[in-house]
Write a protein that holds these residues in place. Structure first.
Motif, PDB file in Angstrom:
ATOM      1  N   ASN A  51      -2.494  31.764  60.671  1.00  0.00           N
ATOM      2  CA  ASN A  51      -1.985  32.546  59.542  1.00  0.00           C
ATOM      3  C   ASN A  51      -0.568  33.040  59.804  1.00  0.00           C
ATOM      4  OD1 ASN A  51      -2.499  33.967  56.934  1.00  0.00           O
ATOM      5  ND2 ASN A  51      -2.178  35.770  58.217  1.00  0.00           N
ATOM      6  N   ASP A  52      -0.310  33.481  61.042  1.00  0.00           N
ATOM      7  CA  ASP A  52       1.043  33.947  61.400  1.00  0.00           C
ATOM      8  C   ASP A  52       2.048  32.808  61.287  1.00  0.00           C
ATOM      9  OD1 ASP A  52       0.087  36.461  61.830  1.00  0.00           O
ATOM     10  OD2 ASP A  52      -0.003  36.299  64.014  1.00  0.00           O
ATOM     11  N   MET A  53       1.644  31.622  61.777  1.00  0.00           N
ATOM     12  CA  MET A  53       2.527  30.459  61.696  1.00  0.00           C
ATOM     13  C   MET A  53       2.787  30.085  60.244  1.00  0.00           C
ATOM     14  SD  MET A  53       1.018  28.085  64.787  1.00  0.00           S
ATOM     15  CE  MET A  53       2.128  26.733  64.395  1.00  0.00           C
ATOM     16  N   LEU A  54       1.738  30.169  59.401  1.00  0.00           N
ATOM     17  CA  LEU A  54       1.878  29.851  57.986  1.00  0.00           C
ATOM     18  C   LEU A  54       2.831  30.832  57.309  1.00  0.00           C
ATOM     19  CD1 LEU A  54       0.947  28.177  55.518  1.00  0.00           C
ATOM     20  CD2 LEU A  54      -0.903  29.846  55.224  1.00  0.00           C
ATOM     21  N   GLN A  55       2.684  32.126  57.616  1.00  0.00           N
ATOM     22  CA  GLN A  55       3.552  33.147  57.030  1.00  0.00           C
ATOM     23  C   GLN A  55       4.999  32.947  57.455  1.00  0.00           C
ATOM     24  OE1 GLN A  55       2.676  35.288  54.643  1.00  0.00           O
ATOM     25  NE2 GLN A  55       0.653  34.324  54.743  1.00  0.00           N
ATOM     26  N   ARG A  56       5.201  32.547  58.704  1.00  0.00           N
ATOM     27  CA  ARG A  56       6.565  32.293  59.180  1.00  0.00           C
ATOM     28  C   ARG A  56       7.179  31.104  58.444  1.00  0.00           C
ATOM     29  NH1 ARG A  56       4.528  33.835  64.366  1.00  0.00           N
ATOM     30  NH2 ARG A  56       4.114  31.656  64.917  1.00  0.00           N
ATOM     31  N   ARG A  57       6.375  30.081  58.191  1.00  0.00           N
ATOM     32  CA  ARG A  57       6.877  28.902  57.478  1.00  0.00           C
ATOM     33  C   ARG A  57       7.183  29.245  56.012  1.00  0.00           C
ATOM     34  NH1 ARG A  57       6.535  23.957  59.294  1.00  0.00           N
ATOM     35  NH2 ARG A  57       5.852  23.020  57.330  1.00  0.00           N
ATOM     36  N   LYS A  59       8.040  32.187  54.917  1.00  0.00           N
ATOM     37  CA  LYS A  59       9.249  33.020  54.952  1.00  0.00           C
ATOM     38  C   LYS A  59      10.484  32.163  55.180  1.00  0.00           C
ATOM     39  CE  LYS A  59      11.203  37.128  57.168  1.00  0.00           C
ATOM     40  NZ  LYS A  59      10.996  38.189  58.189  1.00  0.00           N
ATOM     41  N   LYS A  60      10.336  31.134  56.013  1.00  0.00           N
ATOM     42  CA  LYS A  60      11.471  30.257  56.318  1.00  0.00           C
ATOM     43  C   LYS A  60      11.898  29.462  55.089  1.00  0.00           C
ATOM     44  CE  LYS A  60      12.761  26.239  59.133  1.00  0.00           C
ATOM     45  NZ  LYS A  60      12.306  25.281  60.178  1.00  0.00           N
ATOM     46  N   TYR A  61      10.938  28.851  54.386  1.00  0.00           N
ATOM     47  CA  TYR A  61      11.256  27.980  53.257  1.00  0.00           C
ATOM     48  C   TYR A  61      11.289  28.732  51.923  1.00  0.00           C
ATOM     49  CZ  TYR A  61      10.605  24.154  56.544  1.00  0.00           C
ATOM     50  OH  TYR A  61      10.733  23.304  57.602  1.00  0.00           O
ATOM     51  N   ASN A  62      10.663  29.898  51.847  1.00  0.00           N
ATOM     52  CA  ASN A  62      10.722  30.786  50.679  1.00  0.00           C
ATOM     53  C   ASN A  62      10.519  30.046  49.354  1.00  0.00           C
ATOM     54  OD1 ASN A  62      10.894  33.334  49.657  1.00  0.00           O
ATOM     55  ND2 ASN A  62      13.118  33.497  49.760  1.00  0.00           N
ATOM     56  N   PRO A  63       9.422  29.300  49.208  1.00  0.00           N
ATOM     57  CA  PRO A  63       9.206  28.533  47.977  1.00  0.00           C
ATOM     58  C   PRO A  63       8.910  29.428  46.784  1.00  0.00           C
ATOM     59  CG  PRO A  63       7.247  28.459  49.349  1.00  0.00           C
ATOM     60  CD  PRO A  63       8.302  29.162  50.160  1.00  0.00           C
ATOM     61  N   VAL A  64       9.255  28.934  45.596  1.00  0.00           N
ATOM     62  CA  VAL A  64       8.954  29.630  44.342  1.00  0.00           C
ATOM     63  C   VAL A  64       8.002  28.746  43.545  1.00  0.00           C
ATOM     64  CG1 VAL A  64       9.885  30.525  42.167  1.00  0.00           C
ATOM     65  CG2 VAL A  64      11.178  30.803  44.294  1.00  0.00           C
ATOM     66  N   PHE A  65       6.869  29.311  43.146  1.00  0.00           N
ATOM     67  CA  PHE A  65       5.866  28.578  42.396  1.00  0.00           C
ATOM     68  C   PHE A  65       5.906  28.997  40.928  1.00  0.00           C
ATOM     69  CE2 PHE A  65       4.503  28.728  46.798  1.00  0.00           C
ATOM     70  CZ  PHE A  65       4.172  27.397  47.049  1.00  0.00           C
ATOM     71  N   PRO A  66       5.347  28.171  40.036  1.00  0.00           N
ATOM     72  CA  PRO A  66       5.398  28.494  38.599  1.00  0.00           C
ATOM     73  C   PRO A  66       4.898  29.892  38.260  1.00  0.00           C
ATOM     74  CG  PRO A  66       4.617  26.253  38.908  1.00  0.00           C
ATOM     75  CD  PRO A  66       4.729  26.855  40.280  1.00  0.00           C
ATOM     76  N   ASP A  67       3.791  30.315  38.891  1.00  0.00           N
ATOM     77  CA  ASP A  67       3.251  31.651  38.615  1.00  0.00           C
ATOM     78  C   ASP A  67       4.216  32.746  39.073  1.00  0.00           C
ATOM     79  OD1 ASP A  67       1.014  30.572  37.491  1.00  0.00           O
ATOM     80  OD2 ASP A  67      -0.257  30.815  39.267  1.00  0.00           O
ATOM     81  N   ILE A  91       7.247  18.965  52.831  1.00  0.00           N
ATOM     82  CA  ILE A  91       6.953  20.246  53.494  1.00  0.00           C
ATOM     83  C   ILE A  91       5.695  20.845  52.880  1.00  0.00           C
ATOM     84  CG2 ILE A  91       7.819  22.557  53.991  1.00  0.00           C
ATOM     85  CD1 ILE A  91      10.651  21.412  53.829  1.00  0.00           C
ATOM     86  N   ASP A  92       4.684  21.123  53.721  1.00  0.00           N
ATOM     87  CA  ASP A  92       3.374  21.542  53.227  1.00  0.00           C
ATOM     88  C   ASP A  92       3.418  22.826  52.396  1.00  0.00           C
ATOM     89  OD1 ASP A  92       4.100  23.018  55.419  1.00  0.00           O
ATOM     90  OD2 ASP A  92       2.101  23.079  56.318  1.00  0.00           O
ATOM     91  N   VAL A  93       4.157  23.833  52.855  1.00  0.00           N
ATOM     92  CA  VAL A  93       4.172  25.120  52.148  1.00  0.00           C
ATOM     93  C   VAL A  93       4.953  25.049  50.842  1.00  0.00           C
ATOM     94  CG1 VAL A  93       3.870  26.498  54.241  1.00  0.00           C
ATOM     95  CG2 VAL A  93       6.176  25.925  53.463  1.00  0.00           C
ATOM     96  N   CYS A  94       5.642  23.942  50.578  1.00  0.00           N
ATOM     97  CA  CYS A  94       6.419  23.794  49.346  1.00  0.00           C
ATOM     98  C   CYS A  94       5.697  22.936  48.317  1.00  0.00           C
ATOM     99  CB  CYS A  94       7.778  23.171  49.646  1.00  0.00           C
ATOM    100  SG  CYS A  94       8.845  24.211  50.678  1.00  0.00           S
ATOM    101  N   GLU A  95       4.481  22.520  48.632  1.00  0.00           N
ATOM    102  CA  GLU A  95       3.718  21.691  47.713  1.00  0.00           C
ATOM    103  C   GLU A  95       3.381  22.474  46.440  1.00  0.00           C
ATOM    104  OE1 GLU A  95      -0.408  19.052  47.582  1.00  0.00           O
ATOM    105  OE2 GLU A  95       0.278  19.956  49.465  1.00  0.00           O
ATOM    106  N   GLY A  96       3.745  21.929  45.296  1.00  0.00           N
ATOM    107  CA  GLY A  96       3.500  22.586  44.014  1.00  0.00           C
ATOM    108  C   GLY A  96       4.581  23.574  43.613  1.00  0.00           C
ATOM    109  N   ALA A  97       5.616  23.741  44.430  1.00  0.00           N
ATOM    110  CA  ALA A  97       6.697  24.685  44.132  1.00  0.00           C
ATOM    111  C   ALA A  97       7.671  24.093  43.112  1.00  0.00           C
ATOM    112  CB  ALA A  97       7.436  25.069  45.402  1.00  0.00           C
ATOM    113  N   ILE A  98       8.453  24.956  42.465  1.00  0.00           N
ATOM    114  CA  ILE A  98       9.469  24.507  41.506  1.00  0.00           C
ATOM    115  C   ILE A  98      10.868  24.647  42.089  1.00  0.00           C
ATOM    116  CG2 ILE A  98       8.038  25.128  39.542  1.00  0.00           C
ATOM    117  CD1 ILE A  98       9.844  27.624  39.209  1.00  0.00           C
ATOM    118  N   GLY A  99      10.927  25.136  43.313  1.00  0.00           N
ATOM    119  CA  GLY A  99      12.203  25.352  43.988  1.00  0.00           C
ATOM    120  C   GLY A  99      12.040  26.383  45.083  1.00  0.00           C
ATOM    121  N   TRP A 100      13.133  27.019  45.460  1.00  0.00           N
ATOM    122  CA  TRP A 100      13.059  28.051  46.484  1.00  0.00           C
ATOM    123  C   TRP A 100      14.219  29.038  46.333  1.00  0.00           C
ATOM    124  CZ3 TRP A 100      15.025  23.181  47.589  1.00  0.00           C
ATOM    125  CH2 TRP A 100      16.285  23.133  48.185  1.00  0.00           C
ATOM    126  N   LEU A 101      14.058  30.188  46.931  1.00  0.00           N
ATOM    127  CA  LEU A 101      15.114  31.211  46.934  1.00  0.00           C
ATOM    128  C   LEU A 101      15.858  31.152  48.259  1.00  0.00           C
ATOM    129  CD1 LEU A 101      13.298  34.301  45.362  1.00  0.00           C
ATOM    130  CD2 LEU A 101      15.175  33.009  44.350  1.00  0.00           C
TER     131      LEU A 101
END
Length: 318
Positions: A51-57, A59-67, A91-101
């Protein structure tokens, strides 16, 4: 007697063996419980680490999702850059994202995937272009202007608005002149030799002085038009000149019952009708400096300075 003692010994031995068996069983149970506790603790640690590794990823990629984007708590930054979704497709944590900040040069930027830009509810002017940077329209928060067209588009809009003002006020003709001024400083070192002479002696003295000269370059552009017919004066819709006191006064005078005005010349400082503040222009330059393909070929700060130093002269005849 001996038989009796043997029976007692056998009985004691049997009791001892039974107790030993109970102790061994309890020890085994305790061992199993301890092992189970260790396994449970290890599982908790592993899950927490994941979970910590997921949160760090995240935070690193900061994806933005439709919701996230549609949420009332989400505030779209002043700058948007259109990008290809292939940049972060794997990138796994960006799956389904519309972009990033992201934060570029101290400016928050929304990197929006080009395939989702048309669904964003934002109008991109003049069009949606991949790898292009856009900045928010100061008159409409749902409208973003491509940064390399901000100043030219603003000038075109101002000229069109002035033409409409002249038409709505029933003018015969109008003339617009835009004067751009730039200051340059030059300096020269001058050496002056003074000769002093007296009885029996002579002396020379050299004085050095530093002289600064400033020159002002002025460039002018003009546009004019003559109307074939004159309409009855009507109050025009204002955008760029909505807060200009001189323009508001002209409209009031022209639309009043006692309308005796025949002509008017308005001199408007560029700083009062600017497309961008100087600080905003500097922020855009800093952000673009950190970006690759979204860079602008012209300094926004220099364009803002030129606009702020300009003078617009509006001459209208009725």
């Amino acid at each position: 007697m001996e038989g009796k003692e043997e029976k007692k010994g056998a009985k004691a031995l049997s009791a001892f063996i039974g107790k030993a068996s109970d102790i061994g069983k309890k020890a085994t149970d305790l061992g199993k419980k301890a092992a189970g506790g260790i396994q449970k603790s290890t599982k908790v640690i592993v899950e927490k680490t994941k979970n910590d590794m997921l949160q760090r990823r995240i935070k690193k990629y900061n994806p933005v999702f439709p919701d996230d984007y549609r949420s009332e708590q989400f505030h779209t930054p002043n700058m948007i850059v259109i990008v290809d979704d292939a940049v972060r497709r794997e990138i796994d944590v960006c799956e389904g994202a519309i972009g990033w900040l992201g934060n570029e040069g101290g400016t928050e930027v929304l990197f929006l995937y080009d395939e989702w830009a048309s669904e964003s509810g934002v109008t991109f002017v003049p069009s949606i272009d991949c790898d292009a940077a856009y900045y928010i329209d100061s008159f409409d928060r749902n409208r973003y202007i491509r940064v390399d067209t901000i100043f030219s588009r603003a000038q075109d809009e101002r000229l069109a608005e002035l033409e409409n003002i002249a038409f709505m006020l029933g003018a015969k003709s109008y003339n617009i002149e835009i004067i751009e001024t730039t200051s340059e400083a030059s300096s020269k070192d001058m050496k002056v030799k003074n000769s002093l002479s007296g009885k029996g002696n002579s002396a020379s003295e050299t004085n050095e002085s530093h002289v600064s000269n400033s020159s002002r370059e002025m460039r002018s552009s003009r546009t004019s038009s003559v109307f074939k017919t004159q309409a009855a004066p009507r109050v025009p819709k204002l955008k760029w000149f909505a807060h200009n006191h001189s323009m508001l006064q002209l409209i009031k005078m022209r639309c009043s019952e006692d309308n005796y005005i025949e002509s008017k010349v308005l001199e408007i400082q560029g700083s009062t009708i600017s497309a961008l503040s100087k600080s905003a222009a500097c922020s855009i330059d800093a952000a673009l400096g950190k970006l690759g393909n979204a860079k602008s070929s012209v300094s926004m700060e220099s364009q803002a300075n030129k606009e702020h130093n300009s003078i617009l002269i509006f001459n209208v005849q009725f």
